[in-house]
Design a protein around this motif. Structure first.
Motif, mmCIF file in Angstrom:
data_model
loop_
_atom_site.group_PDB
_atom_site.id
_atom_site.type_symbol
_atom_site.label_atom_id
_atom_site.label_comp_id
_atom_site.label_asym_id
_atom_site.label_seq_id
_atom_site.Cartn_x
_atom_site.Cartn_y
_atom_site.Cartn_z
ATOM 1 N N THR A 54 -45.547 22.030 49.873
ATOM 2 C CA THR A 54 -46.320 20.787 49.956
ATOM 3 C C THR A 54 -45.936 19.854 48.819
ATOM 4 O O THR A 54 -45.744 18.646 49.026
ATOM 5 C CB THR A 54 -47.827 21.102 49.935
ATOM 6 N N ASP A 55 -45.787 20.407 47.622
ATOM 7 C CA ASP A 55 -45.392 19.594 46.465
ATOM 8 C C ASP A 55 -43.987 19.031 46.631
ATOM 9 O O ASP A 55 -43.742 17.856 46.364
ATOM 10 C CB ASP A 55 -45.470 20.426 45.174
ATOM 11 N N VAL A 56 -43.049 19.873 47.060
ATOM 12 C CA VAL A 56 -41.659 19.439 47.213
ATOM 13 C C VAL A 56 -41.567 18.353 48.285
ATOM 14 O O VAL A 56 -40.866 17.346 48.104
ATOM 15 C CB VAL A 56 -40.733 20.626 47.551
ATOM 16 N N LEU A 57 -42.256 18.539 49.387
ATOM 17 C CA LEU A 57 -42.187 17.563 50.474
ATOM 18 C C LEU A 57 -42.832 16.230 50.089
ATOM 19 O O LEU A 57 -42.454 15.182 50.616
ATOM 20 C CB LEU A 57 -42.822 18.131 51.743
ATOM 21 N N ALA A 58 -43.771 16.270 49.169
ATOM 22 C CA ALA A 58 -44.404 15.039 48.692
ATOM 23 C C ALA A 58 -43.520 14.301 47.679
ATOM 24 O O ALA A 58 -43.728 13.118 47.430
ATOM 25 C CB ALA A 58 -45.765 15.352 48.076
ATOM 26 N N ASP A 59 -42.539 15.006 47.125
ATOM 27 C CA ASP A 59 -41.636 14.427 46.126
ATOM 28 C C ASP A 59 -40.498 13.691 46.826
ATOM 29 O O ASP A 59 -39.599 14.314 47.392
ATOM 30 C CB ASP A 59 -41.078 15.535 45.228
ATOM 31 N N GLU A 60 -40.529 12.380 46.792
ATOM 32 C CA GLU A 60 -39.504 11.582 47.467
ATOM 33 C C GLU A 60 -38.133 11.716 46.816
ATOM 34 O O GLU A 60 -37.127 11.316 47.398
ATOM 35 C CB GLU A 60 -39.941 10.121 47.509
ATOM 36 N N GLU A 61 -38.079 12.303 45.626
ATOM 37 C CA GLU A 61 -36.813 12.464 44.924
ATOM 38 C C GLU A 61 -36.222 13.871 45.086
ATOM 39 O O GLU A 61 -35.211 14.191 44.474
ATOM 40 C CB GLU A 61 -36.986 12.127 43.443
ATOM 41 N N GLU A 65 -30.276 20.040 48.154
ATOM 42 C CA GLU A 65 -30.177 21.458 47.778
ATOM 43 C C GLU A 65 -31.562 22.078 47.608
ATOM 44 O O GLU A 65 -31.807 23.207 48.033
ATOM 45 C CB GLU A 65 -29.354 21.616 46.499
ATOM 46 N N GLU A 66 -32.489 21.333 47.000
ATOM 47 C CA GLU A 66 -33.849 21.840 46.819
ATOM 48 C C GLU A 66 -34.529 22.032 48.177
ATOM 49 O O GLU A 66 -35.210 23.029 48.407
ATOM 50 C CB GLU A 66 -34.657 20.872 45.953
ATOM 51 N N LEU A 67 -34.324 21.096 49.084
ATOM 52 C CA LEU A 67 -34.910 21.211 50.422
ATOM 53 C C LEU A 67 -34.283 22.364 51.200
ATOM 54 O O LEU A 67 -34.975 23.067 51.942
ATOM 55 C CB LEU A 67 -34.755 19.898 51.181
ATOM 56 N N ARG A 68 -32.989 22.582 51.023
ATOM 57 C CA ARG A 68 -32.304 23.689 51.700
ATOM 58 C C ARG A 68 -32.852 25.032 51.193
ATOM 59 O O ARG A 68 -33.141 25.946 51.977
ATOM 60 C CB ARG A 68 -30.797 23.606 51.454
#
Length: 113
Positions: A54-61, A65-68
């Protein structure tokens, strides 16, 4: 109550990634308790990963690689959660065994209006 399935799907894979099963009627045995603890740890880790996702998806930056990495971890956690759900589902008592009559649940006539 009679379990639906006598074999318990364990929360870890066997050799070559194949399902691993335990055949026992002792739910308090050492291996059963170890499996219970592993399931609880997997579900706790999944809950923590969901918060992180949830935190990562809210981070527009967030970069590709982080999403993968997040996607890979979520897929692993989902596989673990599904294995726990299947294992627990197979250990639920059957409807007929729970009611003993073999005819299914008995509802009062008023339930049908």
């Amino acid at each position: 109550m009679t379990p639906h399935n006598e074999l318990r799907l364990l929360p870890w894979p066997g050799p070559e990634g194949k399902p691993c099963f335990l055949s026992t009627d002792d739910t308090g045995g050492l291996l059963s308790r170890l499996a219970d603890e592993a399931e609880a740890a997997q579900l706790d880790a999944s809950a923590e990963l969901l918060e992180h996702a949830t935190d990562v998806l809210a981070d527009e930056e967030a970069d590709t690689e982080e999403l993968r990495l997040l996607t890979r971890d979520l897929a692993t956690a989902l596989g673990d959660a599904l294995r726990v759900a299947v294992s627990r589902g197979h250990r639920l008592p059957t409807l007929n065994a729970a009611h003993g009559s073999g005819e299914g649940p008995q509802l009062p006539a008023a339930a049908f209006g």
